[in-house]
Write a protein that holds these residues in place. Structure first.
Motif, PDB file in Angstrom:
ATOM      1  N   ASN B 159       0.369   6.301   1.253  1.00  0.00           N
ATOM      2  CA  ASN B 159       0.600   5.771   2.600  1.00  0.00           C
ATOM      3  C   ASN B 159      -0.391   6.377   3.583  1.00  0.00           C
ATOM      4  O   ASN B 159      -0.330   7.566   3.889  1.00  0.00           O
ATOM      5  N   CYS B 162       0.985   8.022   6.943  1.00  0.00           N
ATOM      6  CA  CYS B 162       1.519   9.376   6.769  1.00  0.00           C
ATOM      7  C   CYS B 162       0.385  10.383   6.563  1.00  0.00           C
ATOM      8  O   CYS B 162       0.436  11.490   7.106  1.00  0.00           O
ATOM      9  N   ASP B 196       7.062   3.346   6.893  1.00  0.00           N
ATOM     10  CA  ASP B 196       5.980   4.226   6.456  1.00  0.00           C
ATOM     11  C   ASP B 196       6.449   5.683   6.422  1.00  0.00           C
ATOM     12  O   ASP B 196       6.363   6.352   5.406  1.00  0.00           O
ATOM     13  N   ASP B 201       7.843   2.962   2.007  1.00  0.00           N
ATOM     14  CA  ASP B 201       6.610   2.329   1.535  1.00  0.00           C
ATOM     15  C   ASP B 201       6.069   3.039   0.285  1.00  0.00           C
ATOM     16  O   ASP B 201       5.690   2.393  -0.697  1.00  0.00           O
ATOM     17  N   THR B 202       6.057   4.357   0.319  1.00  0.00           N
ATOM     18  CA  THR B 202       5.565   5.126  -0.834  1.00  0.00           C
ATOM     19  C   THR B 202       6.456   4.903  -2.052  1.00  0.00           C
ATOM     20  O   THR B 202       5.952   4.752  -3.180  1.00  0.00           O
ATOM     21  N   LYS B 205       5.713   1.503  -3.608  1.00  0.00           N
ATOM     22  CA  LYS B 205       4.444   1.517  -4.355  1.00  0.00           C
ATOM     23  C   LYS B 205       4.571   2.328  -5.636  1.00  0.00           C
ATOM     24  O   LYS B 205       4.049   1.949  -6.689  1.00  0.00           O
ATOM     25  N   ASN B 282      -6.172   7.063   0.815  1.00  0.00           N
ATOM     26  CA  ASN B 282      -5.207   7.181  -0.276  1.00  0.00           C
ATOM     27  C   ASN B 282      -5.896   7.804  -1.478  1.00  0.00           C
ATOM     28  O   ASN B 282      -7.134   7.839  -1.549  1.00  0.00           O
TER      29      ASN B 282
END
Lengths: 429, 429
Positions: B159, B162, B196, B201-202, B205, B282
């Motif tokens: 993310n 972050c 986020d 979100d992490t 994924k 990332n």
């Protein structure tokens, strides 16, 4: 489940690793390929020699032609090494209707156009993920994953032996010859390391990457290259003091006048991820117009990392992905030759220069004048106190051309107070 | 040259980037695909709204069904975002005979099995490179390049918002709320950043990557997760003093009892390449049995990096590679569900613990006893001098389980001299 029969030519370090994955992990390769990858034959020089993998009866043969002539074999991995004999074998394999996987960068660098044309003529494919940067999937990333991009520059640490040696010189402050001897003892350097340490290996790999990333077809022999074999420990130490790490970089950069290519020990500013790549690791940093910047790091050599790349190619070939990519990209064809190589003298870079000079008035003035005569601007200057008859003068230039710095260095070398040098290395931020 | 006609659903930031590449770089995409990628229709909510790209007359429509129903369109990129409406649109596209490309990780995390089964039933494909880690081609690397490997662990900074905030907290010593406000001003964080910063979100994924790398089908909601929204600047500063950088990591690790998954702010030892990933970048670090270790870093979001991944998928789909990979891997099918998710309480890790406690005799003894009662061994201990009524006590543990450390923290929190905490974060080397 259907079977794809595999042949291996050569069962040395990498070949044994490939055989081990095929024999021990058939479930895994079958899942990834949707079909069984079956090791049918492996040609070796001496079938009686003990090997690192347990090959079933009937697989080993000392007859390469037995692999070439076996109509049941679909794909063959050429892992014998060398160039001329490997070329003959690959041509024979293609002409007998087999797809080829190879880890042989010297072969591709020397005979890419001939071999790829032969594959097209025979309706077969060549895959070569293992030829560059070992376990880093740089071939697939360039030829497939970045297909929406125009690559603008590519910088690689492509030789694990050199990176191992340089890392140790930095960490231990030991001279090149001592570290090389230790690397040979530990198996990180060959008994004859010439092709690694003189930059040949890096230039061959860079030529292959330049083709994939830029559609250039450079002759690797024409890439200006310096190895680490002439690197002085004094420059490693000076680089460290200045906040840099010396790496053997292969660099390809797209300019308005074509592709600039070079190989040489380079001062990399600490903080750049390339500076932290240590030991036998390889890394590639790519800038491209859509993605921006991409950095990949992984093992550049070794049995299993290289076998990982070879088996990925075997799977891609068995699945049929290799065929699609091969047909589309027309690699090493005349048609794929769309970016000219630029004149190396016009390459723009910053430089590190070190001169050993008599400690007398006017030395710096003369050196500065020689640089000014070529329009080269000095970014920083250091003179170290010394008890010796000569003192080291270290200069960093602003961006200039290879041609200008060459001429300036020639002039500086002829100055009367200059005892040795200039040593000249590129600098990257 | 043959044409593959493309439809876009959504022409926001990413959609405009995709349109721009298709419209401005037709020569490039044609070379990489062996056929022309032709932007036929783009469905948007308001065709009159000004856009970042110059779309030819007749391409824009406000009717998604016009794209779905157009039989000349072969592939459609779903870039509308959201989940439930996007699900309906993707199902309609598949059922009308179109291959789909999507950048929508929330959609795949929520409805992967249904959508991929529907694609298989309809004989179509779904590609989703842009759904995870933006411009880093992590989907292709996992599902294709590492196919010879058993992945053993995967660690991701997934993310960019972050990571941007954490980098700034480290560099500027500014508290979370201030940095978030600045990130929103600069466009690095959404007006509503909840998904986020709370780790959602992490986790989504990570669930996708866990499927590709390990053949697990975790429910992302069941992944234990902590966000950065509760992170105290005091812990950022303490981590720095101890030689660590705090990163929001998604971690997947194969153990004898199944796959361990977690998302949370983690102390990463400086020297680990993950510690140096700064700003909106990332990165993914993979260990696997053949290749050893692979590290990839690149832009995790942004218009053109994400568009780079979407267009790579469009090219792969046009060439036919997507179809081969899709058929072989059987993603999100019941058959591909082969690795159970392990009990999070059994996850092994090292921990950082911070307690605010009254500065009185016996405090450390009580805390140490609470840890000892759970069999947790202390690796290091720090107490800082303070003028305040309470002092911060910082402990690093040796490896222990999440369950043990949870129980110990509960006990420590109830100790009379403990005013606040423990704060508890994972530590990686």
């Amino acid at each position: 489940m259907e079977k794809t029969k595999i042949g291996l030519i050569g069962l040395g370090t990498v070949g044994s690793g490939v055989a081990q994955i095929l024999l021990d992990h058939g479930d895994r390769t079958a899942r990834q390929a949707g079909r069984v990858l079956w090791l049918e034959k492996a040609a070796v020089r001496d079938p009686k020699k003990p090997r690192g993998c347990d090959v079933p009866d009937g697989v080993l043969t000392d007859d390469i032609d037995a692999v070439v002539a076996d109509p049941s074999i679909d794909v063959v991995a050429e892992l014998m090494g060398g160039v001329e004999r490997a070329r003959e074998v690959v041509l024979a394999l293609l002409n007998s209707g087999k797809d080829v996987v190879t880890a042989n960068k010297a072969l591709i660098a020397a005979h890419g156009p001939e071999l790829f044309d032969a594959a097209r003529a025979a309706g077969r494919t060549i895959a070569f993920e293992a030829a560059v940067a070992g376990g880093i999937p740089i071939i697939a990333n360039l030829s497939q994953c970045l297909s929406a991009n125009q690559v603008e520059s590519l910088t690689g640490i492509l030789n694990g032996t050199c990176n191992f040696i340089l890392s140790k010189m930095h960490r231990e402050g030991a001279p090149y010859a001592d570290v090389l001897a230790e690397a040979q003892r530990l198996g990180y350097a060959e008994a004859d390391p010439a092709m690694d340490v003189d930059g040949t290996d890096t230039a061959q790999k860079l030529a292959i990457l330049a083709h994939l990333a830029f559609g250039a077809r450079p002759d690797w022999r024409a890439i200006p290259r310096t190895g680490i074999d002439t690197l002085d420990l004094a420059d490693v130490k000076m680089a460290q003091e200045l906040g840099y790490t010396i790496k053997l970089l292969g660099v390809a950069e797209l300019t308005a006048k074509g592709l600039q290519l070079s190989v040489g020990p380079t001062l990399v500013k600490n903080g750049n991820p390339m500076a932290d790549v240590s030991g036998p690791m390889n890394a590639v940093r790519i800038t491209a117009d859509a993605v921006g910047e991409l950095f990949l790091q992984g093992p550049g050599a070794g049995q299993m990392p290289t076998a990982s790349a070879v088996v990925a190619d075997l799977i891609d070939t068995a699945v049929g992905r290799t065929r699609l990519t091969f047909q589309t990209l027309k690699l090493w064809s005349a048609e794929s030759d769309r970016t000219p190589v630029a004149d190396p003298a016009e390459a723009l870079a910053k430089f590190y220069l070190r001169v050993e000079a008599a400690d007398e008035p006017g030395v710096l003035a003369q050196i500065a004048a020689a640089l000014a005569a070529e329009g080269i601007s000095i970014a920083s200057f250091q003179q170290q106190a010394s008890e010796a008859a000569t003192v080291p003068l270290v200069l960093m230039t602003h961006e200039t051309t290879e041609g200008a710095v060459s001429r300036a260095c020639e002039a500086i070398g002829k100055l009367k107070p200059v005892a040795a040098g200039p040593v000249r290395l590129r600098v990257v931020g």
